[in-house]
Design an enzyme around this catalytic site. Sequence first.
Site, PDB file in Angstrom:
ATOM      1  N   GLY A 132       0.836  -1.203   0.000  1.00 58.59           N
ATOM      2  CA  GLY A 132       0.000   0.000   0.000  1.00 58.59           C
ATOM      3  C   GLY A 132       0.866   1.246   0.000  1.00 58.59           C
ATOM      4  CG  LEU A 133      -0.796   4.813  -1.856  1.00 58.82           C
ATOM      5  CD1 LEU A 133      -1.968   5.790  -1.818  1.00 58.82           C
ATOM      6  CD2 LEU A 133       0.196   5.203  -2.944  1.00 58.82           C
ATOM      7  CB  SER A 134       4.285   6.399   1.809  1.00 57.39           C
ATOM      8  OG  SER A 134       4.886   6.955   2.954  1.00 57.39           O
ATOM      9  N   GLY A 135       2.080   5.753   4.322  1.00 61.84           N
ATOM     10  CA  GLY A 135       1.055   6.345   5.184  1.00 61.84           C
ATOM     11  C   GLY A 135      -0.260   5.590   5.195  1.00 61.84           C
ATOM     12  CB  SER A 136      -1.654   2.848   3.208  1.00 61.98           C
ATOM     13  OG  SER A 136      -0.593   1.902   3.164  1.00 61.98           O
ATOM     14  N   GLY A 137      -0.699   2.733   6.545  1.00 61.50           N
ATOM     15  CA  GLY A 137      -0.823   1.971   7.789  1.00 61.50           C
ATOM     16  C   GLY A 137      -0.214   0.577   7.745  1.00 61.50           C
ATOM     17  CE  LYS A 138       3.796   0.157   3.098  1.00 59.91           C
ATOM     18  NZ  LYS A 138       3.333   1.573   3.031  1.00 59.91           N
ATOM     19  CB  SER A 139       4.800   0.238   9.859  1.00 62.28           C
ATOM     20  OG  SER A 139       5.672   0.318   8.764  1.00 62.28           O
ATOM     21  CB  SER A 159       5.701  -4.098  -2.901  1.00 62.67           C
ATOM     22  OG  SER A 159       4.679  -4.267  -1.958  1.00 62.67           O
TER      23      SER A 159
END
Lengths: 208, 208
Positions: free
Chosen positions: B37-44, B111
Site C-alpha cells: 500500500g501507499l506510504s502512510g496507508s498503515g502498513k507498519s 511494493s
Amino acid sequence: MSNVGNSSNILWHKCSVEKADREQLLRQKGCVIWVTGLSGSGKSTLACALARGLHARGKLTYILDGDNVRHGLNSDLSFKAEDRAENIRRMGEVAKLFADAGVICIASLISPYRKDRELCRSLLKEGEFIEVFMDVPLSICESRDPKGLYKLARAGKIRGFTGIDDPYEPPLSCEIVLEQKDGSCASPDRLAGRVISYLEEKGYLSPA
Amino acid sequence: MSNVGNSSNILWHKCSVEKADREQLLRQKGCVIWVTGLSGSGKSTLACALARGLHARGKLTYILDGDNVRHGLNSDLSFKAEDRAENIRRMGEVAKLFADAGVICIASLISPYRKDRELCRSLLKEGEFIEVFMDVPLSICESRDPKGLYKLARAGKIRGFTGIDDPYEPPLSCEIVLEQKDGSCASPDRLAGRVISYLEEKGYLSPA
C-alpha cells in the site's frame, strides 16, 4: 530523518513484540552458529546433525546453507571476489534477522576470509555469533571430495578454489574448533553434541 | 551438478529437519503475509498489531519491514528503479526463507508494482503468500504524512515518490483488502483481527 547507506528518508520502525518476547515463546535465545571450513570439511553434515539434535530438544533452528542461498537470494551473484564477499555479507545480514526472530540460525559456508567473517560477527551483539571452525586438513577434504570439486580444481576447470588456488584463512580465535585429524573420525552427532553442550552452558537453550 | 543463475557447481543440500517438523514444533504453518500500500496507508501499524495479536496466541511471527531491511541486507541499494525491484526481490527471498523456517513472516513495504509482487508470490507455494492490500485513498495517506515525505515529494525534493510522480498499482486480486474510506477508521487491532481470522480459517494457526 536518518540517512543510511544509499538510502535516505528511512526511519526505523520499532514494534512492541521484541526479540526477548519471541525468545520467551520459544524458550531459547536467538543466535548465529557460523560454520566455516574447507569444502568437504563436513559443514553441511554438522549443520544437519545440529538441527536434528536441537529439534529433538524442542528448539527451533534454521540452516542457511551457502549453496542453497545461492539458488534464491544470492542467485544474482557469481564466484568472483566481490560477489563472494557480497554473498557472505548477505548471509550475515539474513542470519542476523533470524537471530532477531529468536531462531538458532546455523549458517554453513566456506567463508574463507577472516575479514568477511569478522564483518558478519560485527553485525551481531556480543555472544550472539558463535563461530565453529571445521578444522580438517586439506588432504582429508580432498580425499572425500563429495562434490568432485577438488578434482575439477586440480584439473584447472574451476579457478579460485579455496584450498587449491585461493587461500583459506583459519580463525585466529573462535568459539568452537571441531578438529579432525588423520585416523580420528568423530561422528557428526558427536561433533554436534559438542556444539549443543556449548549452547547449553552459555544459556542459549533457555529463555532470555 | 546443477547450474543455477550465475552459480555453477552448486548442489542442493537436503536436511532431515524439514519445514513440516518445524511447523509441528511451532504449532503453526509458515507463510508470508505481504502487506502492500501507499506510504502512510498503515502498513507498519498493521504489521505491529498483527505481530502483537499473533504473539498473544502463542504464534511466532517476524516482521520484515521495507525500511528496516534497507538498514542492513539492502543497505547497498538506492531508490532508483532497478534497485527498488531488487529490494523487493530480496525481501521476497528472505520472506520465503522465514516461511520455510515455519515462521509467520509479515513483509511490509510499499511494493507499488504488480510484477514485483507477483515475482515474490511465485517464489512461494500455493497458499503460502497472503497479499494484504491497505486500500487507503491517497488523500488520506497524504493528510497523515507520518514521515513528512509527501510534503517533500510535492515540493519536488523527492523524485519518483509512489502516488505523487510514480504509480501505485493496486492488486487486481489479492487475499485480503483492508479498506479505509473517508470517515471510517477501523482500529489497527480490528484490521489485524481480520487477518488473524483469515489465518485461522485457512489453518495457518494449527500445525501442518
